[in-house]
Design a protein around this motif. Structure first.
Motif, PDB file in Angstrom:
ATOM      1  N   GLU A  11      39.147  33.645  -4.383  1.00 48.76           N
ATOM      2  CA  GLU A  11      39.112  34.554  -3.144  1.00 48.76           C
ATOM      3  C   GLU A  11      38.451  33.748  -2.032  1.00 48.76           C
ATOM      4  O   GLU A  11      37.501  33.272  -2.000  1.00 48.76           O
ATOM      5  N   ARG A  12      39.139  33.838  -0.837  1.00 50.97           N
ATOM      6  CA  ARG A  12      38.827  32.888   0.191  1.00 50.97           C
ATOM      7  C   ARG A  12      38.768  31.397  -0.223  1.00 50.97           C
ATOM      8  O   ARG A  12      37.712  30.862   0.525  1.00 50.97           O
TER       9      ARG A  12
ATOM     10  N   ASN B 105      33.637  34.860  -9.054  1.00 50.50           N
ATOM     11  CA  ASN B 105      33.576  35.844  -7.909  1.00 50.50           C
ATOM     12  C   ASN B 105      32.620  37.124  -8.058  1.00 50.50           C
ATOM     13  O   ASN B 105      32.730  37.761  -9.043  1.00 50.50           O
TER      14      ASN B 105
ATOM     15  N   ASN C 160      33.221  39.861  -6.737  1.00 52.94           N
ATOM     16  CA  ASN C 160      34.327  40.942  -7.217  1.00 52.94           C
ATOM     17  C   ASN C 160      34.861  40.618  -8.637  1.00 52.94           C
ATOM     18  O   ASN C 160      35.733  39.739  -9.000  1.00 52.94           O
TER      19      ASN C 160
ATOM     20  N   ARG D 229      23.441  41.861  -4.031  1.00 57.02           N
ATOM     21  CA  ARG D 229      23.910  41.563  -2.637  1.00 57.02           C
ATOM     22  C   ARG D 229      23.597  42.815  -1.901  1.00 57.02           C
ATOM     23  O   ARG D 229      23.762  44.046  -2.213  1.00 57.02           O
TER      24      ARG D 229
ATOM     25  N   PHE E   4      25.365  43.700   0.871  1.00 58.18           N
ATOM     26  CA  PHE E   4      26.810  43.811   1.509  1.00 58.18           C
ATOM     27  C   PHE E   4      27.204  45.137   1.545  1.00 58.18           C
ATOM     28  O   PHE E   4      28.299  45.527   0.952  1.00 58.18           O
TER      29      PHE E   4
ATOM     30  N   LYS F 260      23.657  38.494   3.879  1.00 59.12           N
ATOM     31  CA  LYS F 260      24.471  37.740   4.684  1.00 59.12           C
ATOM     32  C   LYS F 260      23.639  37.502   6.048  1.00 59.12           C
ATOM     33  O   LYS F 260      22.858  38.209   6.567  1.00 59.12           O
TER      34      LYS F 260
ATOM     35  N   TYR G  53      36.424  32.979   8.224  1.00 57.53           N
ATOM     36  CA  TYR G  53      36.495  33.284   9.574  1.00 57.53           C
ATOM     37  C   TYR G  53      36.368  32.168  10.482  1.00 57.53           C
ATOM     38  O   TYR G  53      36.233  32.176  11.535  1.00 57.53           O
TER      39      TYR G  53
ATOM     40  N   HIS H 207      42.854  36.484   7.744  1.00 56.12           N
ATOM     41  CA  HIS H 207      41.748  35.911   8.566  1.00 56.12           C
ATOM     42  C   HIS H 207      41.731  34.777   9.332  1.00 56.12           C
ATOM     43  O   HIS H 207      40.902  34.151   9.881  1.00 56.12           O
TER      44      HIS H 207
HETATM   45  O1  GCW Z   1      34.320  39.108   3.965  1.00 57.87           O
HETATM   46  C1  GCW Z   1      34.552  39.744   2.774  1.00 57.87           C
HETATM   47  C2  GCW Z   1      35.724  39.019   2.405  1.00 57.87           C
HETATM   48  C3  GCW Z   1      35.850  39.409   0.961  1.00 57.87           C
HETATM   49  C4  GCW Z   1      34.585  39.081  -0.048  1.00 57.87           C
HETATM   50  C5  GCW Z   1      33.600  40.134   0.759  1.00 57.87           C
HETATM   51  C6  GCW Z   1      32.039  39.830   0.033  1.00 57.87           C
HETATM   52  C7  GCW Z   1      34.259  38.490  -2.251  1.00 57.87           C
HETATM   53  O2  GCW Z   1      36.916  39.338   2.918  1.00 57.87           O
HETATM   54  O3  GCW Z   1      36.811  38.493   0.439  1.00 57.87           O
HETATM   55  O4  GCW Z   1      34.775  39.468  -1.460  1.00 57.87           O
HETATM   56  O5  GCW Z   1      33.674  39.839   2.160  1.00 57.87           O
HETATM   57  O6  GCW Z   1      31.385  39.154   0.365  1.00 57.87           O
HETATM   58  O7  GCW Z   1      31.969  40.539  -0.812  1.00 57.87           O
END
Ligand code: GCW
Length: 610
Positions: free
Chosen positions: A112-113, A153, A155, A270, A272, A311, A345, A461
């Motif tokens: 992912e990314r 990941n 996720n 996390r 987030f 973050k 990004y 992105h």
């Molecule tokens: O910015 C987003 C990303 C997701 C990511 C998420 C996160 C792993 O687009 O791909 O998922 O942040 O940090 O959990």
């Protein structure tokens, strides 16, 4: 040199680390022998002093260090000799105890990314890897000072959940592969996993759930006694979490933390969390406020072995964000700072974007002792060079150096990387270092100047799309109309600034005091707003877009003048051509977007498409 040994910042270590090197001390001895021979210098003696842990000291041709520190000492010695820099004086030890890399690798082998190819250790649902490549990676991580690797990941999908179940023996073998390099593994787990095993609930206050996790932790640490811990993304972007059961994130995190505490594990949770189903018509909800709103009331409630991983900014790894207010709001919680090496990004390892200068800005606002650990989303993949763009390796190396010493001068770190990797003539090295130092500013100018983030193409992105997220669910709006652009996040607006301590609030609250590079992050301003230098806001938008694009074209000329070795030279040239295409697209799309809205002409009469 085999393809498994593509250039690193230690190109003179040009042979594989053999499997017989199964402890950091043995790796240290091997690397010194190989490196000193290649550099034509005498080899120092090694003396292990276990009490030194990750620390080391280099004196009188002896490197003394702890059981892992001895390896850091060996790499420090070799790097200094190869770069022509003095060896570090006195006892050296890392600033942060946990210097973590979080890979977002999926069990199916995708990342992912990820912008450097497929996963280095997953394929088809299985853990599988190329030994020499993993040992080369171990060498890279250890020589940068990184000591924890989360393998999957956040996720957690499909087979990844089985890493702590029937796939545990494979995970243990991967841990064995990294252990000689002082790298401990971590694993992302799924909060609701007990449901898949007939427990009937994942409620953290349910004793059956607690027992299930305790039993899992026993099995996991029996297989991998030095596992660093579990990483959890809960109640975030559709992941399961304690909210389902009406429990707080402290209750959720502590339940897991207690299961792993007897084994010395760290529970990384996390922060987030935000509403990713926002209605764009709702102007009262402001996404940057979300984490602080969720977590600040829980300060002091997390167990000692929980790390709340935040973050760096309140949004999500944008080009320019202020430091997240959550860091200031939780003095009684162990916090980890999360940054992103994967250039989601920030140019996707096509556009050049060196990050050390940005991290320096973060610690200028966030005293490093505010956080107890640091993590970075990995930029690694199966590409021959591991990082896609050869220069993206500077971010991996630079992250390790930053995590070891956040006060180190970013320019000096980038110079060491450049010197070790390429050994260019002095003038060329200066040019490369200057290019790297400026690279973020260039990218910022053509994509997101003045703190105006998020005008990217949705989902992938990369590339411009100023309306891409404007009527979407993700809480990221610029609200540009014919008069003004930006969101008012002051006390009179969404109130986001109220989450900051007084001094920082004062810096951002009034548009005239707010630094230019965050003006449109904090304020909604008319196009004819007068910037400090006398330009109007709209003119500044146009100017930056034109300048950023022109500067990216100048970067291509600088790069063409460097005697980079192949295949790096070709890879760099090809990616630079894509970067210029991207920069032109950004310049023209954003200029046209704002020109159509504002009707304002460019003061210099440059081409803006209608
Ligand atoms: O910015 C987003 C990303 C997701 C990511 C998420 C996160 C792993 O687009 O791909 O998922 O942040 O940090 O959990």
């Amino acid at each position: 040199m085999s393809t498994t040994l593509r250039r690193t910042w230690l190109p003179f270590l040009n042979e594989d680390v053999p499997e017989t090197c199964d402890t950091p001390a043995k790796v240290a001895a091997y690397e010194l022998k190989l490196g000193c021979a290649a550099l034509g210098i005498g080899s120092p003696k090694l003396a292990v002093e276990p009490s030194m842990g990750e620390g080391y000291a280099i004196k009188d041709d002896t490197i003394t260090g702890g059981s892992v520190g001895i390896l850091y000492g060996a790499y420090a010695f070799l790097s200094a000799k190869a770069a022509g820099e003095p060896v570090p004086e006195g006892t050296q030890s890392p600033f942060w105890r946990l210097r973590m890399l979080n890979s977002w690798d999926n069990a199916d082998g995708s990342v992912e990314r990820g912008y450097s190819g497929r996963s280095l250790w997953f394929e088809g649902g299985e853990l599988t890897w190329d030994g020499p490549r993993i040992r080369q990676l171990g060498r890279m991580l250890a020589s940068a000072g990184i000591n924890v690797l989360c393998v999957n990941n956040v996720n957690v999908r499909s087979d990844a959940a089985r890493l702590i179940e029937d796939r545990l023996p494979d995970l243990a073998r991967l841990a064995d592969a990294f252990r000689p390099f002082g790298v401990r593994l971590m694993v992302s787990i799924e909060f609701s996993r007990p449901l898949a095993h007939g427990v009937g609930t994942a409620d953290p206050l349910d004793v059956k759930v607690q027992a299930w996790w305790a039993e899992r932790a026993n099995a996991v640490w029996a297989a991998i006694p030095d596992l660093a811990g579990f990483l959890v993304k809960a109640d975030s972007e559709h992941r399961p979490g304690p909210f389902t059961y009406g429990r707080t994130h402290a209750e959720g995190a502590n339940m897991l933390a207690r299961a792993i505490a007897p084994h010395g594990g760290t529970l990384v949770w996390r922060a987030f969390v935000y509403n990713c189903q926002q209605d764009w018509r709702d102007t009262a909800t402001d996404r940057p406020k979300a984490a602080c709103e969720t977590y600040a009331p829980l300060d002091g409630q997390f167990d000692e072995n929980v790390l709340l991983q935040v973050k760096n900014g309140p949004f999500d790894f944008q080009v320019r964000e202020p430091v997240s207010p959550t860091f200031y709001a939780m003095p009684n919680t162990n916090l980890a700072l999360e940054v992103q090496l994967a250039q989601e990004y920030t140019g996707q390892q096509i556009d050049i974007y060196a990050m050390n200068p940005m991290w320096r800005e973060i610690v200028a606002d966030l005293p490093p002792r505010t956080v107890s650990a640091i993590a970075a989303v990995s930029n690694l993949g199966r590409d021959d060079n591991y990082t896609g763009h050869p220069f993206a390796a500077a971010n991996l190396y630079g992250f390790g150096r930053f995590a070891w010493d956040p006060f180190a001068d970013p320019e000096a770190v980038l110079r060491t990387w450049a010197r070790l990797t390429y050994r260019l003539p002095a003038a060329q090295e200066d040019a490369l270092v200057a290019l790297l130092m400026n690279s973020r500013g260039v990218y910022e100018k053509y994509t997101a100047n003045l703190g105006l983030d998020w005008m990217v193409n949705p989902h992938n992105h990369y590339g411009p799309n100023p309306l891409g997220y404007e009527f979407d669910l993700w809480g990221t709006y610029n609200r540009a109309d014919r008069n003004a652009v930006g969101v008012d996040r002051t006390a009179a607006g969404t109130g986001y600034t109220l989450q900051y301590p007084e001094a920082m609030r004062a810096r951002y609250e009034k548009a005239e005091d707010c630094p230019d590079n965050l003006k449109l992050f904090f304020h909604r301003l008319p196009y004819d707003y007068a910037m400090a230098d006398g330009r109007t806001l709209i003119q500044r938008l146009y100017d930056d877009h034109f300048e950023g694009c022109a500067e990216s074209e100048a970067m291509a000329e600088t790069l063409a003048s460097l005697d980079l070795p192949e295949p790096d030279k070709t890879e760099v040239r090809e990616r630079m051509a894509k970067q210029i295409k991207n920069a032109r697209e950004w310049r023209d799309v954003l200029n046209t977007f704002f020109h159509r809205l504002s009707g304002a002409e460019d003061a210099h009469g440059r081409k803006i498409y209608d």
